[in-house]
Design a protein around this motif. Structure first.
Motif, mmCIF file in Angstrom:
data_model
loop_
_atom_site.group_PDB
_atom_site.id
_atom_site.type_symbol
_atom_site.label_atom_id
_atom_site.label_comp_id
_atom_site.label_asym_id
_atom_site.label_seq_id
_atom_site.Cartn_x
_atom_site.Cartn_y
_atom_site.Cartn_z
ATOM 1 N N ILE A 26 0.842 -1.196 0.000
ATOM 2 C CA ILE A 26 0.000 0.000 0.000
ATOM 3 C C ILE A 26 0.879 1.249 0.000
ATOM 4 O O ILE A 26 0.637 2.193 -0.765
ATOM 5 C CB ILE A 26 -0.954 0.023 1.227
ATOM 6 C CG1 ILE A 26 -1.870 -1.206 1.225
ATOM 7 C CG2 ILE A 26 -1.802 1.296 1.216
ATOM 8 C CD1 ILE A 26 -2.655 -1.400 2.521
ATOM 9 N N ALA A 30 1.048 4.087 -2.769
ATOM 10 C CA ALA A 30 0.677 5.440 -2.343
ATOM 11 C C ALA A 30 1.802 6.426 -2.649
ATOM 12 O O ALA A 30 1.559 7.540 -3.124
ATOM 13 C CB ALA A 30 0.361 5.451 -0.841
ATOM 14 N N ALA A 42 -3.103 5.233 -6.996
ATOM 15 C CA ALA A 42 -3.821 5.788 -5.836
ATOM 16 C C ALA A 42 -5.050 4.938 -5.522
ATOM 17 O O ALA A 42 -5.277 4.548 -4.373
ATOM 18 C CB ALA A 42 -4.221 7.238 -6.105
ATOM 19 N N ASP A 43 -5.828 4.623 -6.566
ATOM 20 C CA ASP A 43 -7.032 3.810 -6.354
ATOM 21 C C ASP A 43 -6.689 2.424 -5.812
ATOM 22 O O ASP A 43 -7.393 1.891 -4.946
ATOM 23 C CB ASP A 43 -7.815 3.676 -7.669
ATOM 24 C CG ASP A 43 -8.530 4.977 -8.017
ATOM 25 O OD1 ASP A 43 -8.707 5.820 -7.110
ATOM 26 O OD2 ASP A 43 -8.896 5.163 -9.191
ATOM 27 N N ILE A 46 -5.842 2.758 -2.132
ATOM 28 C CA ILE A 46 -7.037 3.009 -1.316
ATOM 29 C C ILE A 46 -7.851 1.715 -1.143
ATOM 30 O O ILE A 46 -8.308 1.389 -0.043
ATOM 31 C CB ILE A 46 -7.889 4.134 -1.944
ATOM 32 C CG1 ILE A 46 -7.113 5.470 -1.865
ATOM 33 C CG2 ILE A 46 -9.240 4.270 -1.244
ATOM 34 C CD1 ILE A 46 -7.625 6.563 -2.797
ATOM 35 N N ALA A 49 -6.049 -0.592 1.238
ATOM 36 C CA ALA A 49 -6.132 -0.128 2.633
ATOM 37 C C ALA A 49 -7.435 -0.602 3.276
ATOM 38 O O ALA A 49 -7.478 -0.922 4.470
ATOM 39 C CB ALA A 49 -6.014 1.391 2.706
ATOM 40 N N GLU A 50 -8.500 -0.674 2.462
ATOM 41 C CA GLU A 50 -9.777 -1.165 3.004
ATOM 42 C C GLU A 50 -9.702 -2.658 3.339
ATOM 43 O O GLU A 50 -10.180 -3.099 4.380
ATOM 44 C CB GLU A 50 -10.913 -0.892 2.019
ATOM 45 C CG GLU A 50 -11.374 0.555 2.106
ATOM 46 C CD GLU A 50 -12.407 0.898 1.036
ATOM 47 O OE1 GLU A 50 -13.151 0.010 0.581
ATOM 48 O OE2 GLU A 50 -12.453 2.087 0.637
ATOM 49 N N GLY A 98 -3.046 4.992 2.831
ATOM 50 C CA GLY A 98 -4.264 5.268 2.070
ATOM 51 C C GLY A 98 -4.562 6.770 1.999
ATOM 52 O O GLY A 98 -4.985 7.280 0.960
ATOM 53 N N HIS A 99 -4.324 7.474 3.115
ATOM 54 C CA HIS A 99 -4.546 8.937 3.133
ATOM 55 C C HIS A 99 -3.612 9.639 2.139
ATOM 56 O O HIS A 99 -3.998 10.615 1.504
ATOM 57 C CB HIS A 99 -4.286 9.524 4.522
ATOM 58 C CG HIS A 99 -5.273 9.096 5.570
ATOM 59 N ND1 HIS A 99 -6.518 8.593 5.278
ATOM 60 C CD2 HIS A 99 -5.202 9.108 6.925
ATOM 61 C CE1 HIS A 99 -7.154 8.312 6.402
ATOM 62 N NE2 HIS A 99 -6.378 8.613 7.417
ATOM 63 N N ALA A 101 -2.426 8.367 -0.582
ATOM 64 C CA ALA A 101 -2.983 8.082 -1.909
ATOM 65 C C ALA A 101 -4.199 8.972 -2.189
ATOM 66 O O ALA A 101 -4.398 9.435 -3.323
ATOM 67 C CB ALA A 101 -3.367 6.605 -2.005
ATOM 68 N N THR A 102 -4.998 9.205 -1.154
ATOM 69 C CA THR A 102 -6.199 10.024 -1.324
ATOM 70 C C THR A 102 -5.838 11.466 -1.699
ATOM 71 O O THR A 102 -6.535 12.099 -2.505
ATOM 72 C CB THR A 102 -7.060 9.994 -0.036
ATOM 73 O OG1 THR A 102 -7.390 8.635 0.242
ATOM 74 C CG2 THR A 102 -8.348 10.794 -0.209
ATOM 75 N N ARG A 105 -5.105 11.438 -5.265
ATOM 76 C CA ARG A 105 -6.369 11.261 -5.988
ATOM 77 C C ARG A 105 -7.104 12.596 -6.143
ATOM 78 O O ARG A 105 -7.605 12.928 -7.212
ATOM 79 C CB ARG A 105 -7.240 10.285 -5.178
ATOM 80 C CG ARG A 105 -8.494 9.803 -5.876
ATOM 81 C CD ARG A 105 -8.144 8.672 -6.794
ATOM 82 N NE ARG A 105 -9.214 8.230 -7.664
ATOM 83 C CZ ARG A 105 -9.647 8.889 -8.732
ATOM 84 N NH1 ARG A 105 -9.179 10.073 -9.028
ATOM 85 N NH2 ARG A 105 -10.571 8.357 -9.516
#
Lengths: 216, 216
Positions: A26, A30, A42-43, A46, A49-50, A98-99, A101-102, A105
């Motif tokens: 991840i 990212a 990025a997607d 994310i 990460a989920e 994940g953040h 990557a967000t 995004r």
């Protein structure tokens, strides 16, 4: 230690190693997404990460089931409680990556990182990935020397984190506030990621040596 | 449930309530320090956050000793594991409030918050303190309705957090980058603080109802 408990613990360890590998992946995605405005990476980060969050919850459930079934005491009990904390830290690490990557995004197709900080974030991302890989190695083969090496290595991440603010607060910084916000948060996420690696390493060192002073 | 275990659990609960009260006090001082550039309040908040960390570690030690001595199963086991997680969250909440105080400390004698965001941070700080007080009440008297109320109340904090970025990224924002960095981080700390309140409330709701769906 009875056979069932030994095999239960081995299962927890395998799952933590797997979670740590996923976290590295991840962070790799990212970091690439952040540096290159790569929206696909990025997607992927994310989405991973989920999944990571679910995996961490499943490890917690497993550890609690083992606690209930085996009622371990002394060191065995501490190993399991530590596993719960390690999975919580790995879950946070995945969320922090994940953040990052967000942010990439959100800024796409623009870049989230201005030219003046590209080198800094490139090094910070590479260090976080390297720390995460070493953490996987440590979880696979607990070793107090490796744990101590890791604990020393986040100093450079902290230094880079501070240097981001030196750049942003210098008179030469003329970027718009969007960049200031993005690099402030992204730098914080990179720094917290490394903090968690250090926390986990301290717990592994403690479990290996039994010396509480390692984790304070 | 035997008498010793019942009294052990009561002791854990008393200590969590005490920790939650301390967290509220740290946030109150941090918020005042941040809004009014009050360096004395900032120092008090920072010192209390350190004590808070030690208190959280002591609760963890107590919970682990009880696990080892009583080998609880089923719900009793989950209560203790949740106590470990709740103390970890309360420790983080104290640290986050301490970070807010540290920003005020750094900027003194200047203010860390520009006039255009004073009202927003004043409301965000007040909401965090109110949430923290309700959390203490919930830990003292677990109640699923109160837990659900709390879980709904962080929406306003999230909204304020987003509104900080609306202000910072608007064309009217002319503050220097130092302000942008400070309000970005401070807003994030306020938001994470409320997140932890929601996480803890969800755990308490779960323990009260036994319904796992509450904590996912």
């Amino acid at each position: 230690m009875n056979e069932i408990f030994r095999s239960d613990l081995a299962e927890v360890q395998v799952r933590l190693v797997d979670l740590s590998e996923a976290v590295t992946e991840i962070m790799e995605k990212a970091s690439m997404a952040f540096l290159n405005s790569d929206v696909r990476k990025a997607d992927e980060a994310i989405a991973l990460a989920e999944i990571n969050e679910e995996k961490a919850l499943a490890i917690d459930e497993l550890a609690i089931r083992i606690l209930g079934r085996q009622s371990p005491v002394a060191r065995d009990l501490r190993v399991l409680v530590s596993a719960l904390r390690i999975s919580a830290s790995l879950e946070r690490m995945g969320a922090l990556a994940g953040h990052i990557a967000t942010i990439a995004r959100f800024r796409h197709p623009e870049s989230a990182v201005p030219e003046s900080l590209r080198k800094t974030f490139s090094e910070m991302g590479a260090l976080d990935c390297a720390l995460s890989r070493k953490l996987t190695q440590l979880l696979r083969n607990p070793d107090v020397d490796l744990a101590k090496t890791i604990q020393g290595e986040d100093a450079r991440v902290d230094e880079l984190h501070r240097s981001v603010f030196d750049v942003v607060l210098s008179s030469t910084w003329q970027e718009n506030p969007m960049y200031t916000v993005d690099v402030t948060l992204a730098s914080r996420y990179h720094e917290r990621f490394a903090d968690h690696v250090v926390d986990i390493s301290a717990k592994v060192a403690y479990l290996t040596t039994g010396d509480w002073s390692e984790i304070e």
